[in-house]
Design a protein around this motif. Sequence first.
Motif, PDB file in Angstrom:
ATOM      1  N   LYS A  65       6.021   3.478  -0.181  1.00 20.13           N
ATOM      2  CA  LYS A  65       5.496   2.137  -0.429  1.00 20.13           C
ATOM      3  C   LYS A  65       5.706   1.329   0.837  1.00 20.13           C
ATOM      4  CE  LYS A  65       6.696   1.069  -5.042  1.00 20.13           C
ATOM      5  NZ  LYS A  65       7.387   0.174  -5.963  1.00 20.13           N
TER       6      LYS A  65
ATOM      7  N   ASN B 102      -7.546  -0.914   4.589  1.00 18.05           N
ATOM      8  CA  ASN B 102      -8.376   0.190   4.092  1.00 18.05           C
ATOM      9  C   ASN B 102      -8.781   1.143   5.214  1.00 18.05           C
ATOM     10  OD1 ASN B 102      -8.436  -0.239   1.322  1.00 18.05           O
ATOM     11  ND2 ASN B 102     -10.151  -1.660   1.449  1.00 18.05           N
TER      12      ASN B 102
ATOM     13  N   ASN C 107     -11.635  -1.556  -2.271  1.00 21.34           N
ATOM     14  CA  ASN C 107     -10.489  -0.687  -2.552  1.00 21.34           C
ATOM     15  C   ASN C 107     -10.562  -0.247  -4.010  1.00 21.34           C
ATOM     16  OD1 ASN C 107      -8.175   0.704  -2.606  1.00 21.34           O
ATOM     17  ND2 ASN C 107      -6.819  -1.044  -2.411  1.00 21.34           N
TER      18      ASN C 107
ATOM     19  N   TYR D 282       0.844  -1.196   0.000  1.00 20.02           N
ATOM     20  CA  TYR D 282       0.000   0.000   0.000  1.00 20.02           C
ATOM     21  C   TYR D 282       0.878   1.244   0.000  1.00 20.02           C
ATOM     22  CZ  TYR D 282       0.886   0.011   5.068  1.00 20.02           C
ATOM     23  OH  TYR D 282       1.483   0.014   6.304  1.00 20.02           O
ATOM     24  N   ARG D 283       0.252   2.349  -0.339  1.00 24.08           N
ATOM     25  CA  ARG D 283       0.965   3.634  -0.383  1.00 24.08           C
ATOM     26  C   ARG D 283       0.409   4.541   0.702  1.00 24.08           C
ATOM     27  NH1 ARG D 283       4.224   4.330  -4.941  1.00 24.08           N
ATOM     28  NH2 ARG D 283       4.549   6.446  -4.253  1.00 24.08           N
ATOM     29  N   GLU D 284       1.349   5.180   1.375  1.00 25.46           N
ATOM     30  CA  GLU D 284       1.000   6.206   2.352  1.00 25.46           C
ATOM     31  C   GLU D 284       1.773   7.436   1.934  1.00 25.46           C
ATOM     32  OE1 GLU D 284       0.130   5.976   6.979  1.00 25.46           O
ATOM     33  OE2 GLU D 284       2.232   5.631   6.494  1.00 25.46           O
TER      34      GLU D 284
ATOM     35  N   TRP E 287      -7.000   2.286   7.433  1.00 22.56           N
ATOM     36  CA  TRP E 287      -5.904   3.224   7.679  1.00 22.56           C
ATOM     37  C   TRP E 287      -5.937   4.389   6.703  1.00 22.56           C
ATOM     38  CZ3 TRP E 287      -1.859  -1.244   7.376  1.00 22.56           C
ATOM     39  CH2 TRP E 287      -2.037  -2.101   8.459  1.00 22.56           C
ATOM     40  N   LYS E 288      -6.905   4.386   5.794  1.00 19.15           N
ATOM     41  CA  LYS E 288      -7.058   5.453   4.784  1.00 19.15           C
ATOM     42  C   LYS E 288      -5.820   5.544   3.891  1.00 19.15           C
ATOM     43  CE  LYS E 288     -10.985   6.710   6.557  1.00 19.15           C
ATOM     44  NZ  LYS E 288     -12.109   5.935   6.173  1.00 19.15           N
ATOM     45  N   VAL E 289      -5.347   4.391   3.445  1.00 17.73           N
ATOM     46  CA  VAL E 289      -4.217   4.310   2.528  1.00 17.73           C
ATOM     47  C   VAL E 289      -4.699   3.658   1.242  1.00 17.73           C
ATOM     48  CG1 VAL E 289      -2.474   4.212   4.341  1.00 17.73           C
ATOM     49  CG2 VAL E 289      -3.455   2.090   3.475  1.00 17.73           C
ATOM     50  N   ARG E 290      -3.858   3.673   0.229  1.00 16.03           N
ATOM     51  CA  ARG E 290      -4.213   3.110  -1.071  1.00 16.03           C
ATOM     52  C   ARG E 290      -3.490   1.789  -1.277  1.00 16.03           C
ATOM     53  NH1 ARG E 290      -1.651   5.484  -6.070  1.00 16.03           N
ATOM     54  NH2 ARG E 290      -1.840   3.656  -7.340  1.00 16.03           N
TER      55      ARG E 290
END
Length: 167
Positions: free
Chosen positions: A83, A107, A129, A77-79, A109-112
């Motif tokens: 990465k 999800n 997602n 995931y990306r924050e 954690w509000k990340v992609r």
Amino acid sequence: MNGIIKRRKTSDYAQIHNEVLQELEDIRSIGLISHLMSLPESWVISKMQFYSKFGRGPITNAIKELEAKKYWVTIQYREGKKKLYYYQVSDVAFDDSDVLTMIAEVNSWKVRITTISESFTHLLSIGGNRHFKSENDSILSSSIVENEQLMFNNSPSTVQNLTIKYI
């Protein structure tokens, strides 16, 4: 005396489900899952620690088999621009509901989420997602300009040149 010596222990031992040990085909995978099951549940998995201790090649190959047999799940995931990776390992194969729970956790954690273990990519549309792209999607959606530039900058191979000269 040759053979296996078993000593009765009441603490500091690992119990590993027989199925995982019998199903895995590569001794490196068996070793890695055994090592992981000997660690405390609160231990945070880091591939770099394994690479430095056991070598990159053996660990990479072991993880591939564990992922293929559904004993290891990787969620990338990306924050922001970073990465990051979320790993889960079990000596009992994960099923879809286990992985959906993991996706929901990441999800939250509000990340992609950018990628997930190949065995579970079908779950991302269920997991909600919307940002997910598989590695194949990014290859297919590359711009026309990049493709044209690649074709322009690459010269024909030597074999093609030889064929052209003799025609």
